[in-house]
Design a protein around this motif. Structure first.
Motif, short mmCIF file in Angstrom:
data_model
loop_
_atom_site.label_atom_id
_atom_site.label_comp_id
_atom_site.label_asym_id
_atom_site.label_seq_id
_atom_site.Cartn_x
_atom_site.Cartn_y
_atom_site.Cartn_z
N GLY A 272 0.87 -1.18 0.00
CA GLY A 272 0.00 0.00 0.00
C GLY A 272 0.90 1.22 0.00
O GLY A 272 2.08 1.13 -0.29
N ALA B 263 3.43 1.23 3.33
CA ALA B 263 3.70 -0.05 3.97
C ALA B 263 3.62 -1.18 2.96
O ALA B 263 3.11 -1.00 1.86
N LYS B 264 4.14 -2.36 3.38
CA LYS B 264 3.92 -3.56 2.56
C LYS B 264 3.70 -4.73 3.51
O LYS B 264 4.03 -4.65 4.69
N VAL B 265 3.11 -5.78 2.98
CA VAL B 265 2.83 -6.97 3.79
C VAL B 265 3.54 -8.16 3.18
O VAL B 265 3.43 -8.40 1.98
N LYS C 198 3.24 -6.89 8.42
CA LYS C 198 3.04 -5.56 7.84
C LYS C 198 4.25 -4.72 8.20
O LYS C 198 4.55 -4.54 9.38
N CYS D 151 -8.96 -9.19 12.17
CA CYS D 151 -7.64 -9.77 11.96
C CYS D 151 -6.80 -9.60 13.23
O CYS D 151 -6.66 -8.50 13.75
N GLU E 286 -2.45 -11.85 11.72
CA GLU E 286 -3.04 -13.11 11.25
C GLU E 286 -2.95 -13.18 9.73
O GLU E 286 -3.20 -12.19 9.03
N HIS E 287 -2.58 -14.37 9.22
CA HIS E 287 -2.52 -14.56 7.77
C HIS E 287 -3.86 -15.08 7.27
O HIS E 287 -4.39 -16.05 7.79
N CYS E 288 -4.41 -14.41 6.26
CA CYS E 288 -5.68 -14.83 5.65
C CYS E 288 -5.40 -15.25 4.20
O CYS E 288 -5.16 -14.39 3.35
N GLY F 108 -7.26 -13.98 0.57
CA GLY F 108 -7.18 -12.67 -0.08
C GLY F 108 -8.30 -11.76 0.43
O GLY F 108 -8.87 -12.00 1.48
N LYS G 50 -14.57 -1.03 3.54
CA LYS G 50 -14.72 -1.28 2.10
C LYS G 50 -14.21 -2.70 1.86
O LYS G 50 -13.47 -3.25 2.70
N GLU H 21 -11.88 -3.93 0.17
CA GLU H 21 -10.42 -4.09 0.21
C GLU H 21 -9.89 -4.26 1.64
O GLU H 21 -8.80 -4.76 1.85
N ASN H 22 -10.70 -3.81 2.61
CA ASN H 22 -10.27 -3.91 4.02
C ASN H 22 -10.90 -5.08 4.73
O ASN H 22 -10.97 -5.10 5.96
N ASP I 77 -7.03 -2.89 8.62
CA ASP I 77 -6.81 -1.46 8.34
C ASP I 77 -7.59 -0.53 9.27
O ASP I 77 -8.50 0.17 8.84
C1 LIG Z 1 -3.97 -10.68 -1.13
N1 LIG Z 1 -3.69 -11.98 -0.56
C2 LIG Z 1 -3.65 -13.12 -1.30
C3 LIG Z 1 -3.37 -14.13 -0.43
BR1 LIG Z 1 -3.19 -15.89 -0.93
C4 LIG Z 1 -3.23 -13.64 0.84
C5 LIG Z 1 -3.43 -12.30 0.72
C6 LIG Z 1 -3.36 -11.34 1.83
O1 LIG Z 1 -3.22 -10.19 1.60
N2 LIG Z 1 -3.45 -11.88 3.09
C7 LIG Z 1 -3.32 -11.17 4.28
N3 LIG Z 1 -3.33 -11.85 5.46
N4 LIG Z 1 -3.18 -10.96 6.48
C8 LIG Z 1 -3.07 -9.74 5.93
C9 LIG Z 1 -3.16 -9.83 4.56
C10 LIG Z 1 -3.10 -8.49 3.98
N5 LIG Z 1 -3.04 -7.58 5.14
C11 LIG Z 1 -3.15 -6.21 5.04
O2 LIG Z 1 -3.01 -5.51 6.04
N6 LIG Z 1 -3.43 -5.69 3.81
C12 LIG Z 1 -3.65 -4.23 3.65
C13 LIG Z 1 -4.58 -4.01 2.49
N7 LIG Z 1 -5.09 -2.62 2.47
C14 LIG Z 1 -6.39 -2.56 1.77
C15 LIG Z 1 -6.46 -1.18 1.19
C16 LIG Z 1 -5.06 -0.63 1.17
C17 LIG Z 1 -4.15 -1.71 1.75
C18 LIG Z 1 -2.31 -3.55 3.44
C19 LIG Z 1 -2.02 -2.45 4.23
C20 LIG Z 1 -0.82 -1.78 4.02
C21 LIG Z 1 0.07 -2.21 3.03
C22 LIG Z 1 -0.24 -3.34 2.26
C23 LIG Z 1 -1.46 -4.01 2.45
C24 LIG Z 1 -2.90 -8.36 6.37
C25 LIG Z 1 -1.96 -8.01 7.41
C26 LIG Z 1 -3.38 -7.94 7.67
#
Ligand SMILES: Cn1cc(Br)cc1C(=O)Nc1[nH]nc2c1CN(C(=O)N[C@H](CN1CCCC1)c1ccccc1)C21CC1
Length: 341
Positions: free
Chosen positions: A21, A24-26, A41, A71, A88-90, A93, A135, A137-138, A151
């Motif tokens: 985003g 940040a990145k995940v 994150k 989460c 937590e890993h989801c 997606g 939304k 995306e969150n 988020d």
């Molecule tokens: C996309 N995807 C595909 C698979 Br397979 C797993 C995922 C995935 O993202 N899994 C996942 N598990 N846990 C998390 C995520 C993503 N994630 C996130 O926190 N994702 C958000 C997504 N936001 C939505 C609108 C703007 C950014 C993010 C925030 C900042 C930077 C990057 C991503 C967490 C950590 C809580």
């Protein structure tokens, strides 16, 4: 407490980036002791500038919010240049990609998801928070096809409680309530209900009801022909321009549309109270840390969101998913199920 990034690599394996985003990145990660997957994150402080308080706000909010549809935060590591939030890993997606992949969801599938969103939001509001950026995306999908809210960077916890008015206009344009667009003082929980209405429309229609601010302030949108009368009515009750005429989250808990085929109100209280300490997890940790059960329990009860908190919560998650409550002691190398290679 300043740690260097070694603190992260001491406890986690770090793999590829799964999301990026603004500041940040995940990355996908694995907690070495339990073998459990996590999402890390990574926030670069210098890219944040004066938005650093928003991250601190998100961390404090996630430490206080423990719920089956939010989460889970396991650990926070801060260095001089970065902040790592181990979450937590989801693997499913986000809901945005899910809706795109299916074009739109059936009323039945939407109802299952919407009940989980109502559950999460009733809990968030009960803790005195408003999310303010709801939304698709969150919202993430976990391995059991359940939803998890993420988020909380824009969330608010008004000093005097949720009844107090907020002023900051924030959130994502298509989901923002009319009162925020008009720069009026607003109640966070009422603005969240508007966003939930837009979200419900997106799930049922695979599209957004409004594509500009004027349409939002007039609250006028077209109902696609496939919507049932019940869906049309609920959407109308949530996307009321006057926030005082809008349905409340409490009313959604046993709303006729929400109850259809389920015959029971939405259960919103948390199934993960942080006060309760699981004996099996304490036993396994005490053995692994060569400490007494009493001192291990005392350590966990401090909820520092350090490695102890992460180990306890990830062990608990393994137990709740029927996996053995076991830690993999160092330094032998194990495969994912902790059996020696
Ligand atoms: C996309 N995807 C595909 C698979 Br397979 C797993 C995922 C995935 O993202 N899994 C996942 N598990 N846990 C998390 C995520 C993503 N994630 C996130 O926190 N994702 C958000 C997504 N936001 C939505 C609108 C703007 C950014 C993010 C925030 C900042 C930077 C990057 C991503 C967490 C950590 C809580």
């Amino acid at each position: 407490t300043e740690f260097r990034a070694e603190e992260l690599y001491k406890y986690y394996k770090v793999y590829e980036t799964i999301g990026s985003g603004g500041f940040a990145k995940v990355k996908l990660g694995r907690h070495i002791l339990t073998g459990e997957k996590v999402a890390i994150k990574i926030i670069n402080k210098k890219d944040l500038g004066d938005d650093l308080p928003l991250v601190k706000l998100e961390i404090e909010a996630m430490k206080n919010l423990s719920h089956q549809h939010i989460c889970r935060l396991y650990q926070v590591i801060e260095t001089s240049t970065q902040i790592f939030m181990v979450l937590e890993h989801c693997p499913g997606g986000d809901l945005f990609d899910y809706i795109i992949a299916k074009a739109r969801l059936s009323e039945e599938e939407t109802r299952v998801f919407f009940r989980q969103i109502v559950s999460a939001m009733a809990y968030v509001h009960s803790q005195g928070y408003a999310h303010r950026d709801l939304k698709p995306e969150n919202i993430l999908i976990d391995e059991d096809h359940n939803l998890k809210l993420i988020d909380f960077g824009l969330c608010a916890k008004p000093k005097g409680g949720l009844g107090y008015e907020l002023m900051t206009c924030c959130g994502s344009p298509a989901y923002v309530a009319p009162e925020l667009i008009q720069g009026r003082a607003y109640i966070g929980s009422e603005a969240d209900v508007w966003s939930m209405g837009v979200l419900l429309f997106a799930l049922l229609c695979g599209d957004l009801p409004f594509d500009d601010d004027l349409k939002i302030t007039r609250g006028k949108y077209d109902n696609p022909h496939w919507l049932s009368p019940g869906s049309v009515l609920l959407l109308n009750q949530m996307m009321q321009v006057d926030p005082k005429r809008r349905v409340t989250v409490k009313q959604l808990l046993d709303h006729p549309w929400v109850m259809k085929d389920h015959n029971s109100p939405v259960e919103w209280d948390s199934r993960q109270l942080l006060g309760h300490i699981d004996e099996d997890c304490i036993t396994e940790m005490a053995v692994n840390m060569k400490r007494s059960r009493e001192s291990t329990t005392a350590l966990v009860r401090e909820w520092r969101f350090d490695h102890t908190t992460a180990t306890y919560l990830l062990l608990l998650s393994k137990k709740q998913r029927g996996k053995p409550v076991r830690l993999c002691p160092q330094p032998a190398v194990y495969d994912s199920s902790c059996s020696p290679l």
